[in-house]
Design an enzyme around this catalytic site. Structure first.
Site, mmCIF file in Angstrom:
data_model
loop_
_atom_site.group_PDB
_atom_site.id
_atom_site.type_symbol
_atom_site.label_atom_id
_atom_site.label_comp_id
_atom_site.label_asym_id
_atom_site.label_seq_id
_atom_site.Cartn_x
_atom_site.Cartn_y
_atom_site.Cartn_z
ATOM 1 N N SER A 38 0.807 -1.216 0.000
ATOM 2 C CA SER A 38 0.000 0.000 0.000
ATOM 3 C C SER A 38 0.840 1.266 0.000
ATOM 4 O O SER A 38 0.391 2.312 -0.474
ATOM 5 C CB SER A 38 -0.939 0.001 1.210
ATOM 6 O OG SER A 38 -0.209 -0.144 2.417
ATOM 7 N N GLY A 75 -2.026 -4.304 0.856
ATOM 8 C CA GLY A 75 -2.168 -5.543 1.603
ATOM 9 C C GLY A 75 -1.234 -6.656 1.176
ATOM 10 O O GLY A 75 -1.238 -7.734 1.781
ATOM 11 N N ASN A 104 3.491 -5.669 5.586
ATOM 12 C CA ASN A 104 2.277 -6.388 5.976
ATOM 13 C C ASN A 104 2.592 -7.700 6.687
ATOM 14 O O ASN A 104 1.863 -8.109 7.592
ATOM 15 C CB ASN A 104 1.397 -6.638 4.750
ATOM 16 C CG ASN A 104 0.732 -5.367 4.254
ATOM 17 O OD1 ASN A 104 0.080 -4.651 5.007
ATOM 18 N ND2 ASN A 104 0.917 -5.071 2.984
ATOM 19 N N ASP A 185 -4.587 6.642 10.186
ATOM 20 C CA ASP A 185 -4.230 5.314 10.681
ATOM 21 C C ASP A 185 -2.805 5.251 11.210
ATOM 22 O O ASP A 185 -2.403 4.256 11.835
ATOM 23 C CB ASP A 185 -4.452 4.251 9.605
ATOM 24 C CG ASP A 185 -3.603 4.459 8.355
ATOM 25 O OD1 ASP A 185 -2.695 5.314 8.363
ATOM 26 O OD2 ASP A 185 -3.854 3.754 7.356
ATOM 27 N N HIS A 188 0.059 5.096 6.876
ATOM 28 C CA HIS A 188 0.176 5.456 5.466
ATOM 29 C C HIS A 188 0.399 6.955 5.302
ATOM 30 O O HIS A 188 -0.286 7.756 5.946
ATOM 31 C CB HIS A 188 -1.087 5.032 4.700
ATOM 32 C CG HIS A 188 -1.319 3.565 4.700
ATOM 33 N ND1 HIS A 188 -2.131 2.946 5.634
ATOM 34 C CD2 HIS A 188 -0.836 2.582 3.903
ATOM 35 C CE1 HIS A 188 -2.146 1.641 5.401
ATOM 36 N NE2 HIS A 188 -1.371 1.395 4.366
#
Length: 214
Positions: A38, A75, A104, A185, A188
């Site tokens: 991502s 992801g 991830n 979050d 990112h």
């Protein structure tokens, strides 16, 4: 080797790469394949604002017909990237592979040796296909604990040494600790952060392209 010494080593390499940028203007068209998650797919922002698209724009400005293939998927794990890589290498025959995977896996607590093995196999496949690999490292949030985060981070330096790769210790250097440059979050980067992310990667790419054109 400590995180501080690793970052110092990267700074020296970046300065040397900058000298090459000034001395060598790439003229031969090259194909760059970005294998990421991502962070490279542009999660949470318009993909056109992502650092990979900004990279393509910067290369276009050089006047050579470089092609940037963004095979990043939000992801994605190191295993998923490994599964997809052979077909991508055959299809695109890249000159450079930018490998940005593992985050991830780390967030899911996968064993570090398993992650290292997957990344190692991706490097080997890319090199056998005639591509140079640029390894883009990542750090995990501190709440995962140093017993996990330190070997996770260290694996990128060890892989870079083992395979003699151009290597960026931390993709989000200068971004991750600035709230205004991170999405809610905390994982990112925002659209505003993407030029900094590109600037982190750029010296390595420019140096590699300079060697290809010489």
């Amino acid at each position: 080797m400590s995180v501080t010494s690793l970052q110092s080593k990267w700074i020296v390499r970046s300065l040397l790469a900058t000298v090459l940028i000034l001395a060598i203007l790439p003229t031969r068209a090259a194909t760059l394949l970005v294998m990421g998650d991502s962070l490279s797919a542009g999660y949470g922002i318009d993909p056109q604002d992502g650092w990979v698209n900004l990279l393509a724009q910067r290369l276009d400005e050089q006047g050579a017909s470089h092609q940037v293939i963004n095979a990043s998927i939000s992801g994605e794990t190191s295993r998923g990237g490994l599964d997809r890589l052979p077909a991508l290498l055959e299809q695109h025959q890249p000159d450079l592979v930018l490998l940005e995977l593992g985050a991830n896996d780390g967030l899911r607590g996968y064993p570090v040796p398993r992650i290292t093995t997957n990344l190692s196999r991706m490097i080997e496949l890319s090199q056998r296909a005639g591509a140079e690999v640029i390894l883009l490292g990542i750090q995990l949030p501190p709440n995962f604990g140093t017993r996990y985060t330190e070997p996770f981070f260290q694996q990128y330096a060890e892989l870079a040494d083992q395979f003699e790769l151009r290597y960026l210790p931390f993709l989000l250097e200068g971004v991750a600790l600035t709230d205004a440059l991170m999405q809610d979050d905390g994982l990112h980067p925002t659209a505003a952060a993407q030029p900094q992310v590109l600037d982190n990667v750029w010296p390595l790419i420019a140096a590699a392209l300079g060697e290809l054109s010489s």
